[in-house]
Design an enzyme around this catalytic site. Structure first.
Site, PDB file in Angstrom:
ATOM      1  N   SER A 152       0.857  -1.199   0.207  1.00  0.00           N
ATOM      2  CA  SER A 152       0.041  -0.002  -0.112  1.00  0.00           C
ATOM      3  C   SER A 152       0.880   1.379  -0.101  1.00  0.00           C
ATOM      4  O   SER A 152       1.596   1.464  -0.968  1.00  0.00           O
ATOM      5  CB  SER A 152      -0.956  -0.084   1.102  1.00  0.00           C
ATOM      6  OG  SER A 152      -1.994   0.891   1.073  1.00  0.00           O
ATOM      7  N   ASP A 252      -9.942  -3.968  -4.694  1.00  0.00           N
ATOM      8  CA  ASP A 252      -8.963  -3.055  -4.135  1.00  0.00           C
ATOM      9  C   ASP A 252      -9.203  -1.827  -4.948  1.00  0.00           C
ATOM     10  O   ASP A 252      -8.996  -1.935  -6.310  1.00  0.00           O
ATOM     11  CB  ASP A 252      -7.852  -3.549  -4.043  1.00  0.00           C
ATOM     12  CG  ASP A 252      -6.939  -2.076  -3.173  1.00  0.00           C
ATOM     13  OD1 ASP A 252      -7.330  -1.338  -2.759  1.00  0.00           O
ATOM     14  OD2 ASP A 252      -5.586  -2.373  -3.286  1.00  0.00           O
ATOM     15  N   HIS A 282      -8.027  -5.343  -0.218  1.00  0.00           N
ATOM     16  CA  HIS A 282      -7.037  -4.414   0.211  1.00  0.00           C
ATOM     17  C   HIS A 282      -6.127  -4.822   1.601  1.00  0.00           C
ATOM     18  O   HIS A 282      -6.866  -5.327   2.574  1.00  0.00           O
ATOM     19  CB  HIS A 282      -7.137  -3.006   0.190  1.00  0.00           C
ATOM     20  CG  HIS A 282      -5.868  -1.880   0.497  1.00  0.00           C
ATOM     21  ND1 HIS A 282      -5.238  -1.720  -0.515  1.00  0.00           N
ATOM     22  CD2 HIS A 282      -5.468  -1.432   1.666  1.00  0.00           C
ATOM     23  CE1 HIS A 282      -4.167  -0.923   0.177  1.00  0.00           C
ATOM     24  NE2 HIS A 282      -4.475  -0.685   1.528  1.00  0.00           N
TER      25      HIS A 282
END
Length: 320
Positions: A152, A252, A282
């Site tokens: 991320s 995501d 995610h």
């Protein structure tokens, strides 16, 4: 995904939190959720002095139960540059060490909003430079064995560190693994060019509102958000980057921008490949070890690590 699962996930959608105000609560919740008996994990804490010498940067080294590879995975955690730390990511890093057979080094970079852009990025670059110059500090046989990994916001930091090292003429890593990375700055469904931002930003683990709040906390100056050091997909030249594996999650909102970054690297002549984990949300790298999404991702990661490296270390000639 059936409507009952979708309804359950909506209960955890980020608009129920105001990240601009509630990030301290999220940090504490993450640490509590990750708490385990100390004997569960094998790790060693070290410190690196920042480039300006004014603060230490903690690095936690995780030994796998059985070390089967010489590679060292230098890991930058996620959390929107605002949450997450080496404590909350300890279970995920211990899992990473065991499932890859590699030593994992987790970097506790400074967080926004107390330390906005580029503070955390500078910490990650400092640690990377130091370990590339002195790989023995990490237990690596040589710098070629160091692999950048990030999930991320950490994937964003890994990508940007590689870009900055190349631009500065410093040798870079030869491989990087970007897990559902943030690669661009516009996550408004009204203006984003990516379908995943428009279609997946309301009902799942990560929402448009949450990402936009994180970006605002990390980069208060709106003009700076289009800087390639924030949005690597906007970099004018991606040549010379390390061999790259991008892993995305089907459900995501960051899916399309991560895949676009992998495609842009490949178009620039970089050995880059993209793998999408179907049905994944995610943040799946922090799921329990029996998770199908997690297992699939590590199968792809291990296959990537098993391949011979053909790209030379990323460097450019210093300008005369």
């Amino acid at each position: 995904m059936n409507r009952f699962v979708r309804a359950f996930l909506q209960l955890f959608a980020a608009p129920r939190l105001n990240m601009l105000e509630d990030y301290p609560k999220v940090r504490q919740f993450q640490r509590t959720l990750a708490a385990r008996p100390a004997s569960t994990f094998r790790y060693l804490d070290r410190e690196v002095v920042s480039a300006d010498g004014d603060h230490p940067i903690a690095v936690r080294l995780f030994e796998p139960r059985e070390r089967t590879r010489d590679e060292v995975l230098l890991f930058f955690h996620g959390g929107g540059w605002v949450t997450g730390d080496i404590e909350s990511y300890t279970p995920a890093c211990a899992t990473m060490a065991d499932l890859t057979g590699c030593l994992v080094a987790s970097v506790d970079y400074r967080l926004a909003p107390e330390h906005p852009f580029p503070a955390g990025l500078e910490d990650c670059e400092r640690v990377t430079r130091l370990f590339l110059d002195e790989p023995a500090r990490l237990g690596a046989s040589d710098a070629d064995r160091i692999v950048l990994v990030g999930d991320s916001a950490g994937g964003n930091l890994a990508a940007v560190v590689s870009l900055r090292l190349h631009a500065a003429g410093h040798r870079g890593v030869r491989r990087q693994i970007l897990l559902y990375p943030v690669t661009q700055c516009d996550h408004d469904p009204r203006t984003s060019p990516f379908p995943s931002v428009r279609n997946l930003g309301d009902d799942y683990r990560l929402t448009n509102t949450e990402v936009q709040d994180y970006v605002e906390l990390y980069v208060p100056d709106g003009v700076e958000r289009s800087d390639p050091d924030v949005a690597p997909l906007l970099a004018p030249d991606l040549a010379g980057q390390p061999e790259t594996l991008v892993i995305t999650a089907e459900l995501d909102l960051l899916r399309d921008e991560g895949e676009a970054y992998g495609e842009a690297l490949a178009a620039a002549g970089v050995d880059a490949r993209v793998h999408r984990v179907d049905g994944a949300l995610h943040g799946f790298i922090s799921l329990p070890r029996f998770s199908r999404s997690l297992r699939e991702a590590y199968e792809v990661i291990n296959a990537f690590l098993d391949e011979p490296v053909t790209t030379r270390p990323s460097t450019v000639e210093a300008a005369e």
